[in-house]
Design a protein around this motif. Structure first.
Motif, short mmCIF file in Angstrom:
data_model
loop_
_atom_site.label_atom_id
_atom_site.label_comp_id
_atom_site.label_asym_id
_atom_site.label_seq_id
_atom_site.Cartn_x
_atom_site.Cartn_y
_atom_site.Cartn_z
N GLU A 1 2.83 4.98 6.50
CA GLU A 1 1.50 4.55 6.95
C GLU A 1 1.06 3.42 6.03
O GLU A 1 0.60 3.66 4.91
N PRO A 2 1.21 2.15 6.49
CA PRO A 2 0.79 1.02 5.67
C PRO A 2 -0.72 0.82 5.74
O PRO A 2 -1.36 1.10 6.75
N SER A 3 -1.29 0.34 4.64
CA SER A 3 -2.71 0.01 4.62
C SER A 3 -2.95 -1.12 3.64
O SER A 3 -2.10 -1.45 2.82
N ASN A 4 -4.13 -1.69 3.75
CA ASN A 4 -4.56 -2.77 2.87
C ASN A 4 -5.92 -2.38 2.31
O ASN A 4 -6.89 -2.27 3.03
N HIS A 5 -5.98 -2.17 1.01
CA HIS A 5 -7.23 -1.80 0.36
C HIS A 5 -8.08 -3.02 0.01
O HIS A 5 -9.06 -2.89 -0.70
N GLY A 6 -7.65 -4.20 0.50
CA GLY A 6 -8.47 -5.41 0.37
C GLY A 6 -8.30 -6.11 -0.94
O GLY A 6 -7.42 -5.79 -1.71
N PRO A 7 -9.08 -7.12 -1.22
CA PRO A 7 -10.25 -7.59 -0.51
C PRO A 7 -9.97 -8.57 0.62
O PRO A 7 -10.86 -8.88 1.40
N GLY A 8 -8.74 -9.11 0.75
CA GLY A 8 -8.45 -10.07 1.81
C GLY A 8 -7.58 -9.48 2.90
O GLY A 8 -6.91 -8.47 2.72
N ALA A 9 -7.60 -10.12 4.07
CA ALA A 9 -6.80 -9.69 5.21
C ALA A 9 -5.35 -10.16 5.06
O ALA A 9 -5.06 -11.14 4.38
N VAL A 10 -4.43 -9.45 5.72
CA VAL A 10 -3.01 -9.78 5.72
C VAL A 10 -2.56 -9.87 7.18
O VAL A 10 -2.73 -8.90 7.93
N PRO A 11 -2.00 -11.02 7.61
CA PRO A 11 -1.61 -11.16 9.01
C PRO A 11 -0.42 -10.28 9.37
O PRO A 11 -0.26 -9.87 10.51
N ASP A 12 0.43 -9.98 8.41
CA ASP A 12 1.61 -9.15 8.60
C ASP A 12 2.26 -8.99 7.24
O ASP A 12 2.06 -9.83 6.36
N SER B 1 4.70 -10.29 1.81
CA SER B 1 3.29 -9.89 1.85
C SER B 1 2.43 -10.78 2.73
O SER B 1 1.21 -10.74 2.63
N GLY B 2 3.03 -11.61 3.56
CA GLY B 2 2.23 -12.49 4.41
C GLY B 2 1.51 -13.57 3.63
O GLY B 2 0.55 -14.14 4.11
N GLY B 3 1.96 -13.85 2.41
CA GLY B 3 1.33 -14.87 1.60
C GLY B 3 0.24 -14.36 0.68
O GLY B 3 -0.30 -15.09 -0.12
N ALA B 4 -0.08 -13.07 0.78
CA ALA B 4 -1.15 -12.49 -0.05
C ALA B 4 -0.62 -12.10 -1.42
O ALA B 4 0.55 -11.72 -1.56
N ARG B 5 -1.47 -12.19 -2.43
CA ARG B 5 -1.17 -11.70 -3.78
C ARG B 5 -1.59 -10.24 -3.86
O ARG B 5 -2.63 -9.87 -3.34
N ASP B 6 -0.80 -9.44 -4.54
CA ASP B 6 -1.12 -8.03 -4.71
C ASP B 6 -1.03 -7.70 -6.20
O ASP B 6 0.06 -7.64 -6.75
N ARG B 7 -2.18 -7.52 -6.83
CA ARG B 7 -2.20 -7.24 -8.27
C ARG B 7 -1.99 -5.76 -8.58
O ARG B 7 -1.97 -5.37 -9.73
N ASN B 8 -1.85 -4.94 -7.56
CA ASN B 8 -1.65 -3.50 -7.77
C ASN B 8 -0.40 -3.04 -7.00
O ASN B 8 -0.51 -2.36 -5.99
N PRO B 9 0.81 -3.40 -7.47
CA PRO B 9 2.02 -3.00 -6.74
C PRO B 9 2.37 -1.53 -6.88
O PRO B 9 3.27 -1.05 -6.22
N ASN B 10 1.64 -0.79 -7.72
CA ASN B 10 1.96 0.62 -7.92
C ASN B 10 1.82 1.45 -6.65
O ASN B 10 2.49 2.47 -6.51
N ASN B 11 0.96 1.05 -5.72
CA ASN B 11 0.78 1.86 -4.52
C ASN B 11 1.60 1.34 -3.33
O ASN B 11 1.47 1.84 -2.23
#
Length: 157
Positions: free
Chosen positions: A53-64, A131-141
């Motif tokens: 179950e993928p999710s995005n806790h934000g703050p920005g949107a991810v196209p895919d 990541s669709g170009g998004a940065r993710d500073r919390n890769p632990n989850n």
């Protein structure tokens, strides 16, 4: 002053129609997101099941985004994969999450695959491949390593 009419008249701009459809998530390259994957892994009678179950806790949107599932043993034969998934190697499957708004969910998926041989356990490594170009500073989850003995029990991550 009157309005121009006829074939040379320029019509005033028309606003787009208002709809109630859900807007597609659009990420600006470099926007910050927080991808997360949760689910469980089971292994029984030479078959491995993975629920994601993928999710995005934000703050920005991810196209895919693309989830990589790497298995400790090769998968047997050509299994039918769910839409949005493909084999990357004998031990690897890649699956699309679909668009995810900030604080939104992606498209959940389940795999039911046969492994080669008769191992007593399988390790599944789950991570983000793209990541669709998004940065993710919390890769632990969004990075998990799950050991599943051949008991049929569900091991959550």
């Amino acid at each position: 002053m009157g309005r121009a009419v006829g074939p040379d008249a320029v019509a005033p701009p028309v606003a787009p129609p208002v709809t109630t459809a859900v807007a597609t998530a659009v990420a600006v390259p470099g926007v910050e997101a927080d991808l997360a994957y949760h689910g469980h892994v089971s292994f029984w009678n030479g078959r491995v099941g993975v629920w994601v179950e993928p999710s995005n806790h934000g703050p920005g949107a991810v196209p895919d985004a693309t989830v990589r599932l790497r298995f400790s043993v090769p998968l047997a034969g050509v299994e039918e994969l769910p839409p949005g998934c493909l084999r990357g190697s004998p031990e690897t499957v890649f699956c699309s999450t679909g668009p995810m708004r900030a604080a939104g969910a992606g498209r959940p998926f389940a795999l039911d695959l046969r492994v080669a041989g008769s191992p007593a356990e399988v390790v599944v490594n789950i991570s983000t491949s793209w990541s669709g170009g998004a940065r993710d500073r919390n890769p632990n989850n969004n990075t998990h390593r799950v050991l599943a003995p051949a008991t049929g029990d569900k091991y959550a991550y």
